[in-house]
Write a protein that holds these residues in place. Structure first.
Motif, short mmCIF file in Angstrom:
data_model
loop_
_atom_site.label_atom_id
_atom_site.label_comp_id
_atom_site.label_asym_id
_atom_site.label_seq_id
_atom_site.Cartn_x
_atom_site.Cartn_y
_atom_site.Cartn_z
N LEU A 1 37.60 32.70 20.63
CA LEU A 1 38.83 32.20 20.01
C LEU A 1 39.81 33.33 19.75
CD1 LEU A 1 37.47 29.56 17.47
CD2 LEU A 1 38.74 29.11 19.58
N TYR A 2 39.30 34.45 19.28
CA TYR A 2 40.22 35.56 18.97
C TYR A 2 40.77 36.19 20.25
CZ TYR A 2 42.42 39.73 17.37
OH TYR A 2 43.36 40.70 17.15
N HIS A 3 39.88 36.60 21.15
CA HIS A 3 40.35 37.36 22.31
C HIS A 3 41.10 36.49 23.33
CE1 HIS A 3 38.43 40.97 20.97
NE2 HIS A 3 37.23 40.41 20.94
N ASP A 4 40.74 35.22 23.46
CA ASP A 4 41.37 34.37 24.47
C ASP A 4 42.57 33.57 23.94
OD1 ASP A 4 39.38 35.30 26.08
OD2 ASP A 4 38.36 33.38 26.37
N TYR A 5 42.64 33.42 22.62
CA TYR A 5 43.68 32.55 22.07
C TYR A 5 44.56 33.22 21.00
CZ TYR A 5 41.20 28.81 24.47
OH TYR A 5 40.60 28.02 25.43
N ALA A 6 43.97 33.91 20.05
CA ALA A 6 44.74 34.41 18.90
C ALA A 6 45.37 35.77 19.14
CB ALA A 6 43.84 34.48 17.67
N GLU A 7 44.69 36.63 19.85
CA GLU A 7 45.05 38.06 19.88
C GLU A 7 46.46 38.32 20.36
OE1 GLU A 7 42.93 42.26 21.21
OE2 GLU A 7 42.28 40.38 22.14
N GLN A 8 46.91 37.59 21.37
CA GLN A 8 48.22 37.87 21.97
C GLN A 8 49.35 37.01 21.42
OE1 GLN A 8 48.50 40.50 23.88
NE2 GLN A 8 46.28 40.79 23.68
N MET A 9 49.05 36.21 20.40
CA MET A 9 50.11 35.36 19.86
C MET A 9 51.17 36.18 19.14
SD MET A 9 49.41 32.43 20.92
CE MET A 9 50.66 31.51 20.02
N PRO A 10 52.45 35.81 19.27
CA PRO A 10 53.51 36.51 18.53
C PRO A 10 53.34 36.31 17.02
CG PRO A 10 54.40 35.12 20.28
CD PRO A 10 52.96 34.74 20.13
N ILE A 11 54.10 37.09 16.27
CA ILE A 11 54.03 37.04 14.81
C ILE A 11 55.35 36.51 14.25
CG2 ILE A 11 54.05 38.51 12.73
CD1 ILE A 11 51.97 40.27 14.13
N ILE A 12 55.24 35.56 13.34
CA ILE A 12 56.36 35.16 12.50
C ILE A 12 56.01 35.62 11.08
CG2 ILE A 12 57.61 33.22 11.46
CD1 ILE A 12 57.21 31.69 14.07
N ASP A 13 56.75 36.60 10.59
CA ASP A 13 56.49 37.12 9.25
C ASP A 13 57.52 36.51 8.30
OD1 ASP A 13 54.85 38.72 7.63
OD2 ASP A 13 56.35 40.29 7.55
N TYR A 14 57.17 35.36 7.74
CA TYR A 14 58.16 34.55 7.04
C TYR A 14 58.35 34.93 5.58
CZ TYR A 14 53.94 31.84 5.83
OH TYR A 14 52.70 31.45 5.40
N HIS A 15 57.62 35.94 5.11
CA HIS A 15 57.86 36.46 3.75
C HIS A 15 57.45 37.92 3.69
CE1 HIS A 15 58.21 36.77 -0.56
NE2 HIS A 15 56.95 37.17 -0.65
#
Length: 467
Positions: free
Chosen positions: A20-34
């Motif tokens: 889950l981390y390496h195939d899905y989460a790792e490359q997701m962009p970041i929204i830093d909303y606070h």
């Protein structure tokens, strides 16, 4: 089998979590909303001479732990101590922080930004000091830190009287691919009991060009500033409250309280709460009308140490978790807005993790079809954004709500290196979900699980805030 120190599978204790981390989460962009970073430093693309300026300049998390290691204050925040001396005090302290998130955050930052993959300590401080400073002086500027972390959206924290000139400057620069939006933080207008309240209202009147000699005037002035914030992309407000209160009063009673205060008289606790209730209800309706998310942060006991507050001021590491909870105020406050069909999307954060179940059950009373997860239990905040706090919040949210609709993590930070906190959270998120799957508590359906993880990491926030 003993695992390597903070390797690629750090925090990932099962095979499903690793996938889950390496195939899905790792490359997701970041929204830093606070967060609390300075937009001027993004606009000017600030550079740093030393790692101390990035790590220890204003970081009260680290200051607290260095103090707890028996280091004199002048070697922590003193103007007469060099950056190298302050860095050494941090390096000396760090090896003792087993179990503390600062240990993990520090080494994630060393790995991701400076290619240092071994532990920092007092003995190797000079080597790491040199390597980090060389990277900073070779062009690792604020903007490069942000883009290297794959950040797409940043929401700063801004007072209604702020000029937002740096947000305008960033927005007009086509070379920077990250959206930087202001967040509306009207705490000084809400805090009628503070000594600087009247002076602040004069500044609000000057900035808005609307008289604040009446309560209606304050409301109109804040509404005008909200218009300005929205022009620059504001999608979120934030309120740092001592407590969520609800003490309804008539408009005439609130006006009388306001006139009493600007006339120089002191107010009772009941009068303060009546004013705050009225203003927050007004603002909540404004947010609902405009599609702005309302964030409510409460539960901090601030400036507990009088001696250091007098010498160092606020936000220097002398705050704590406040006792008590806010069920008596939160539920009727949300109900009053909902009764008027004016409840905005709302995220509620308590600094006391014991409030999680209370918040979950209250917000469950006010969900609606307008938005999936219209009301949210906020992510682990401040004294809770450690491994245990994250696992607890995810479990509490899953127990009492809909984890798949969660809008995910934020940094709540003043540091441009702190985006690794999103990685820390994502690793823990994948481990929690992976353990449930491997324990047979959820189907082993990787496409569905991967989509849920990516939603929590990025897409839910993208939809929820309307970026």
């Amino acid at each position: 089998m003993k695992k390597a120190f903070m390797d690629q599978d750090f925090m990932l204790s099962n095979d499903t979590a690793k996938t889950l981390y390496h195939d899905y989460a790792e490359q997701m962009p970041i929204i830093d909303y606070h967060c609390h970073i300075n937009p001027a430093e993004i606009a000017k693309d600030r550079t740093f001479d030393t790692i101390t300026q990035v790590w220890l300049g204003g970081d009260h998390y680290k200051w607290r732990t260095i103090r707890a290691n028996g280091v004199p204050e002048d070697q922590i925040t003193g103007a007469d101590s060099s950056d190298r001396e302050k860095f050494q005090m941090w390096a000396n302290t760090l090896p003792k922080l087993i179990g503390n998130p600062l240990y993990h955050w520090t080494h994630l930052e060393l790995q991701r930004y400076f290619d240092v993959h071994f532990p920092l300590n007092g003995e190797n401080a000079e080597e790491i000091w040199t390597r980090c400073n060389q990277a900073l002086r070779s062009g690792l500027s604020v903007r490069k830190m942000i883009t290297r972390a794959n950040v797409k959206v940043i929401c700063t924290t801004d007072d209604p009287i702020d000029s937002l000139e740096y947000h305008q400057e960033i927005a007009s620069d086509p070379t920077f691919p990250v959206a930087v939006y202001p967040a509306f933080r009207p705490d000084r207008a809400v805090n009628i009991g503070k000594s600087d309240f009247s002076d602040y209202l004069e500044k609000l009147a000057e900035k808005s060009k609307i008289s604040t000699r009446s309560f209606d005037g304050v409301c109109h002035a804040l509404s005008a500033r909200l218009d300005f914030f929205q022009e620059l992309g504001c999608r979120v407000s934030d309120h740092g409250l001592d407590a969520v209160v609800y003490r309804p009063a008539s408009r005439e009673e609130v006006e009388a309280i306001y006139q009493k205060r600007i006339g120089g008289a002191g107010l009772t606790t009941e009068e303060i709460e009546a004013y705050q209730t009225a203003l927050l209800l007004f603002l909540g309706k404004e947010y609902a009308k405009r599609g702005i998310v309302m964030q409510l942060h409460y539960g901090a006991a601030r400036n507990c140490n009088d001696r250091y507050y007098k010498t160092l001021g606020p936000d220097t590491g002398f705050d704590s978790i406040a006792p008590g909870h806010c069920a008596d105020g939160l539920a009727p406050f949300l109900n009053a807005l909902d009764s008027d069909r004016a409840l905005p999307k709302t995220i509620v954060y308590s600094l006391n993790p014991n409030d999680n179940d209370m918040i979950s059950t209250i917000i469950g009373c006010f969900q609606g079809p307008e938005t999936a997860g219209k009301l949210q239990l906020g992510c682990p905040w401040w004294f809770n954004d450690h491994e245990y706090g994250m696992r607890k919040q995810l479990t509490d949210l899953a127990n009492g709500g809909v984890l798949g609709n969660f809008v995910g993590m934020l940094t709540d930070s003043r540091s441009f290196l702190s985006y690794t906190r999103h990685e820390y959270f994502r690793r823990i998120l994948c481990d929690v979900i992976g353990r449930w799957v491997e324990d047979g508590k959820y189907p082993d359906d990787l496409p569905a699980l991967g989509a849920m993880v990516q939603d929590i990491c990025y897409y839910n926030a993208l939809r929820y805030f309307g970026f």
